[in-house]
Design a protein around this motif. Structure first.
Motif, PDB file in Angstrom:
ATOM      1  N   ARG A 131       1.163  -1.424  -0.656  1.00 13.28           N
ATOM      2  CA  ARG A 131      -0.217   0.090   0.601  1.00 13.28           C
ATOM      3  C   ARG A 131       0.541   1.044  -0.333  1.00 13.28           C
ATOM      4  N   MET A 132       1.913   1.250   1.041  1.00  8.67           N
ATOM      5  CA  MET A 132       2.521   2.210   0.721  1.00  8.67           C
ATOM      6  C   MET A 132       3.359   2.614  -0.792  1.00  8.67           C
ATOM      7  N   ARG A 133       4.085   1.680  -0.984  1.00  6.80           N
ATOM      8  CA  ARG A 133       4.972   1.506  -2.528  1.00  6.80           C
ATOM      9  C   ARG A 133       3.779   2.183  -3.614  1.00  6.80           C
ATOM     10  N   ARG A 134       2.853   1.796  -3.225  1.00  3.17           N
ATOM     11  CA  ARG A 134       1.549   2.461  -4.266  1.00  3.17           C
ATOM     12  C   ARG A 134       0.779   3.664  -4.530  1.00  3.17           C
ATOM     13  N   PHE A 135       1.113   4.087  -2.944  1.00  3.46           N
ATOM     14  CA  PHE A 135       0.615   5.381  -2.754  1.00  3.46           C
ATOM     15  C   PHE A 135       2.071   6.403  -3.172  1.00  3.46           C
ATOM     16  N   ALA A 136       3.128   5.753  -3.049  1.00  2.00           N
ATOM     17  CA  ALA A 136       4.720   6.436  -2.641  1.00  2.00           C
ATOM     18  C   ALA A 136       4.830   6.540  -5.578  1.00  2.00           C
ATOM     19  N   ARG A 137       3.563   5.485  -5.753  1.00  2.00           N
ATOM     20  CA  ARG A 137       4.439   5.446  -6.909  1.00  2.00           C
ATOM     21  C   ARG A 137       3.018   5.973  -7.521  1.00  2.00           C
ATOM     22  N   ARG A 138       1.921   6.301  -6.902  1.00  2.00           N
ATOM     23  CA  ARG A 138       0.543   7.579  -7.752  1.00  2.00           C
ATOM     24  C   ARG A 138       1.475   8.975  -7.046  1.00  2.00           C
ATOM     25  N   GLY A 180       5.581  22.189  -9.865  1.00  2.00           N
ATOM     26  CA  GLY A 180       5.832  23.256  -9.038  1.00  2.00           C
ATOM     27  C   GLY A 180       5.772  22.130  -7.792  1.00  2.00           C
ATOM     28  N   LEU A 181       4.866  23.657  -6.750  1.00  2.00           N
ATOM     29  CA  LEU A 181       5.762  22.918  -5.274  1.00  2.00           C
ATOM     30  C   LEU A 181       5.168  20.987  -5.236  1.00  2.00           C
ATOM     31  N   MET A 182       4.565  21.062  -5.425  1.00  2.00           N
ATOM     32  CA  MET A 182       4.319  18.626  -5.269  1.00  2.00           C
ATOM     33  C   MET A 182       5.464  18.356  -5.105  1.00  2.00           C
ATOM     34  N   ILE A 183       6.244  18.763  -6.559  1.00  2.00           N
ATOM     35  CA  ILE A 183       7.853  18.174  -6.912  1.00  2.00           C
ATOM     36  C   ILE A 183       8.698  18.617  -4.869  1.00  2.00           C
ATOM     37  N   LYS A 184       8.689  19.827  -4.590  1.00  2.00           N
ATOM     38  CA  LYS A 184       9.292  19.755  -3.410  1.00  2.00           C
ATOM     39  C   LYS A 184       8.563  19.629  -2.005  1.00  2.00           C
ATOM     40  N   VAL A 185       6.979  19.386  -2.279  1.00  2.00           N
ATOM     41  CA  VAL A 185       6.819  17.830  -1.101  1.00  2.00           C
ATOM     42  C   VAL A 185       7.185  16.602  -0.977  1.00  2.00           C
ATOM     43  N   GLY A 186       7.323  15.997  -1.987  1.00  2.00           N
ATOM     44  CA  GLY A 186       8.161  14.536  -2.665  1.00  2.00           C
ATOM     45  C   GLY A 186       8.873  14.899  -2.292  1.00  2.00           C
ATOM     46  N   GLN A 187       9.952  15.959  -2.805  1.00  2.00           N
ATOM     47  CA  GLN A 187      11.662  16.139  -2.090  1.00  2.00           C
ATOM     48  C   GLN A 187      11.898  15.893  -0.582  1.00  2.00           C
ATOM     49  N   PHE A 188      10.564  16.571  -0.074  1.00  2.00           N
ATOM     50  CA  PHE A 188      10.824  16.912   1.468  1.00  2.00           C
ATOM     51  C   PHE A 188       9.884  15.589   2.299  1.00  2.00           C
ATOM     52  N   PRO A 193      10.509   2.959   4.090  1.00  2.00           N
ATOM     53  CA  PRO A 193      12.131   3.155   2.720  1.00  2.00           C
ATOM     54  C   PRO A 193      10.557   3.139   2.036  1.00  2.00           C
ATOM     55  N   GLU A 194      10.044   2.527   1.468  1.00  2.00           N
ATOM     56  CA  GLU A 194       8.477   2.228   0.609  1.00  2.00           C
ATOM     57  C   GLU A 194       8.362   3.502  -0.023  1.00  2.00           C
ATOM     58  N   ILE A 195       8.242   3.909   0.831  1.00  2.00           N
ATOM     59  CA  ILE A 195       7.801   5.615  -0.057  1.00  2.00           C
ATOM     60  C   ILE A 195       8.982   6.361   0.103  1.00  2.00           C
ATOM     61  N   THR A 196      10.171   6.260   0.954  1.00  2.00           N
ATOM     62  CA  THR A 196      10.907   7.135   0.681  1.00  2.00           C
ATOM     63  C   THR A 196      12.199   7.154  -0.585  1.00  2.00           C
ATOM     64  N   ALA A 197      12.132   5.495  -0.680  1.00  2.00           N
ATOM     65  CA  ALA A 197      12.952   5.368  -2.184  1.00  2.00           C
ATOM     66  C   ALA A 197      12.271   5.198  -3.659  1.00  2.00           C
ATOM     67  N   GLU A 198      10.915   5.121  -2.906  1.00  2.00           N
ATOM     68  CA  GLU A 198      10.182   5.628  -4.762  1.00  2.00           C
ATOM     69  C   GLU A 198      10.310   7.333  -5.328  1.00  2.00           C
ATOM     70  N   GLU A 252      12.821   9.009  -4.117  1.00  2.00           N
ATOM     71  CA  GLU A 252      14.573   9.797  -4.415  1.00  2.00           C
ATOM     72  C   GLU A 252      14.445  10.380  -5.773  1.00  2.00           C
ATOM     73  N   GLY A 253      13.996  10.071  -6.806  1.00  2.00           N
ATOM     74  CA  GLY A 253      13.686  10.497  -8.537  1.00  2.00           C
ATOM     75  C   GLY A 253      13.515  12.223  -8.306  1.00  2.00           C
ATOM     76  N   LEU A 254      12.524  12.308  -7.729  1.00  2.00           N
ATOM     77  CA  LEU A 254      12.077  13.593  -7.503  1.00  2.00           C
ATOM     78  C   LEU A 254      13.291  14.591  -7.052  1.00  2.00           C
ATOM     79  N   GLN A 255      14.805  14.543  -6.508  1.00  2.00           N
ATOM     80  CA  GLN A 255      15.734  14.934  -6.192  1.00  2.00           C
ATOM     81  C   GLN A 255      15.945  15.779  -7.627  1.00  2.00           C
ATOM     82  N   ASP A 256      16.076  14.794  -8.605  1.00  2.00           N
ATOM     83  CA  ASP A 256      16.776  15.522  -9.899  1.00  2.00           C
ATOM     84  C   ASP A 256      15.155  15.078 -10.888  1.00  2.00           C
ATOM     85  N   GLU A 257      14.351  14.871 -11.083  1.00  2.77           N
ATOM     86  CA  GLU A 257      13.726  14.084 -11.717  1.00  2.77           C
ATOM     87  C   GLU A 257      12.710  15.200 -12.668  1.00  2.77           C
TER      88      GLU A 257
END
Length: 570
Positions: free
Chosen positions: A59-66, A76-84, A94-99, A101-106
């Motif tokens: 469930r956590m992985r599915r939420f993070a992927r979405r 916009g700010l959604m990237i900043k929320v994801g980076q945080f 880790p299921e959320i943070t690992a998914e 991580e790509g928002l730092q550069d993507e």
């Protein structure tokens, strides 16, 4: 007339897109809040918690992927929320943070034509007349802006002493996007304020406002340039730290021109080794620089992710400083008040000394623990935590038997969750800075032990604190000596008044205070008995349903007595 119609149509289209963006964010948040409530709160209440546990990771992985897809699509700010979220390794699975991580550069770049148009409008002239050249391919594309390499014209290069620069330009229309995102986040914050599980721990609307303030500062490049110069001044005499120079003549609120200090990305271990730099030696230096910002200067880089930190080999390497740590992107900075900084210093000293009681005291001073909280149980938990895991690095912690963590969580988890924690103002940025620092250091050296960097820094802080203590003790001794010198005269005057009968001692409310004290004591004892019966019943209920229910029902008697005692005190 046609032009006016086109402008109106463009405005209506923009407004429609903004409304769609707002509703999309709210739909996403509402759905996942309902899902979380169902699995994490409702099912455990009807004794179906094991169902929630079985598919929690999926469930956590599915939420993070979405959320990842939503953030990349909207920007916009959604990237900043994801980076945080990706940096919160301490509280998020880790299921959320690992998914995320790509928002730092993507982040997809903006076409250069749009960047050129905005930059020329801001600077008031064509780019060809302001720069010798500008590379249309961005070197970095972030959620709020993007950066391009450029060359200053010869006359400007002579004046500034610079040649290669970086031209940083905001994304067109980012002001409106930030406003829409903040409106949606404020709505979500109000929803969370009605969820007791969240509201007991944090003021969600206040956190959103703190995030809003930081975001508005990030889209003001004049503010970022001022932050950069203040940061550079703090480390002006530190040969370990480097910052870029601002070209003020080519800088406005939406355009920032800086010295090009691009070097080796701090987590690029292969390039570091190729340059003769040991990544394991970079980690403790970087950690110490971040500690100094937080605990000494009180002004810190709140976004030290790998894309914002370089390691620069010195042109003339010395044995002592063959390289420097170079910081860029000063849009997200944090400031720590003197009181909070004092609490953080105490916290660091207590952590280095494995002092559970001192750590809890420091947590209270910082403002994370509400003053009315009973901290005795937390002190025991922290003391036990240090005894079992104190001083271990991340690599060592990974080798610990998972059952030992489970036993500790079972023993003290309820204690920690029951205490009234809160996040004081600006603490969100402190947590982010420390989380990213820890992640960068662990990436540089998998065996990195944060305690090895904390202890020498804490020892220096302790030495400084002792110096302050000596001054405080000297002042206190002077005050006591002064009082002692005046004491005989004051005692003589008091004795004279007693002999003459002019001094009376009376307290007509003393009896009422004694009765009140007795009732408070009775109420306190009743509250303790209530808690003991309730907790015992809850624990026993898993093994003996009847006895557990009886104990929990009987606990209502001392509870009523405790409430009656409190009512009678009014």
């Amino acid at each position: 007339m046609t032009s006016v119609r086109q402008e109106k149509a463009k405005f209506r289209t923009g407004a429609r897109l903004h409304r769609a963006r707002y509703r999309r964010i709210l739909r996403f948040a509402a759905w996942h809040l309902v899902v979380t409530w169902w699995f994490e709160l409702f099912l455990p209440r009807i004794w179906l918690g094991k169902i929630a546990e079985r598919n929690r990771a999926q469930r956590m992985r599915r939420f993070a992927r979405r959320f990842h897809n939503l953030a990349v699509d909207l920007g916009g700010l959604m990237i900043k929320v994801g980076q945080f979220m990706s940096s919160r390794l301490d509280v998020l699975p880790p299921e959320i943070t690992a998914e995320l991580e790509g928002l730092q550069d993507e982040v997809p770049p903006v076409p250069f034509a749009a960047i050129r148009a905005l930059a020329e409008t801001e600077l008031g002239a064509p780019l060809e007349t302001l720069f010798a050249s500008v590379d249309p391919t961005p070197i970095a594309a972030a959620s709020l802006g993007q950066a391009h390499r450029a060359q200053l014209r010869p006359d400007d290069a002579d004046d500034t002493g610079l040649d290669a620069v970086v031209l940083k330009v905001q994304r067109p229309g980012i002001d409106e996007i930030v406003a829409i995102d903040l409106a949606a986040l404020r709505k979500v914050g109000r929803w969370l304020s009605h969820v007791r599980l969240v509201s007991d721990r944090a003021n969600a609307p206040a956190l959103v406002e703190e995030f809003a303030t930081t975001s508005r500062q990030e889209i003001d490049y004049l503010n970022e340039a001022a932050n950069l110069e203040r940061f550079a001044e703090d480390f002006a005499t530190d040969p370990r730290v480097r910052t870029p120079q601002v070209v003020w003549e080519r800088t406005t609120r939406q355009v920032l021109t800086l010295e090009d200090v691009t070097a080796i990305k701090i987590t690029d271990s292969q390039r570091l080794l190729a340059a003769g730099i040991d990544p394991a030696k970079v980690a403790p230096v970087f950690a110490e620089i971040m500690f100094e910002q937080l605990f000494t200067n009180g002004f810190f880089h709140a976004d030290p992710h790998p894309g914002n930190i370089f390691v620069t080999p010195n042109p003339e390497p010395s044995t002592e400083h063959p390289w420097t740590v170079t910081f860029i992107d000063f849009g997200m900075m944090g400031e720590v008040s003197a009181q909070t900084r004092s609490g953080l210093r105490k916290l660091l000293i207590a952590a280095a000394g494995r002092d559970g009681k001192g750590l809890v005291s420091a947590i209270s001073d910082v403002g994370v623990l509400v003053p009315s909280a009973d901290s005795a149980a937390l002190e025991r938990a922290m003391t036990e935590l240090f005894a079992r895991f104190g001083g271990m690095g991340f690599a060592e912690l990974k080798e610990v038997d998972p059952h030992e963590f489970s036993d500790f969580a079972a023993e003290f988890g309820d204690v920690v969750r029951s205490l009234p924690f809160q996040l004081p103002e600006n603490f969100l940025l402190i947590i982010r800075a420390m989380s990213l620092t820890s992640g960068v250091c662990s990436s540089l050296d998998p065996r990195f032990n944060l305690w090895d960097s904390v202890e020498p820094f804490a020892a220096q802080l302790l030495h400084d604190e002792r110096g302050n203590l000596v001054r405080d003790v000297a002042k206190e001794a002077f005050d006591v000596a002064s009082l002692t010198l005046r004491l005989p005269k004051r005692v003589d005057a008091l004795l004279s008044q007693l002999e003459e009968g002019s001094q009376t001692v009376a307290n007509p409310r003393l009896e009422r205070h004694l009765v009140r004290l007795i009732r408070i004591t009775q109420g306190g004892v009743a509250a303790v008995v209530f808690a003991a019966l309730l907790i015992s019943g809850a624990v026993i209920r898993a093994e003996d349903l009847v006895l557990g229910n009886v104990l929990m029902m009987v606990s209502a008697v001392p509870l009523l007595h405790s409430l009656w005692s409190a009512r009678s005190l009014r």
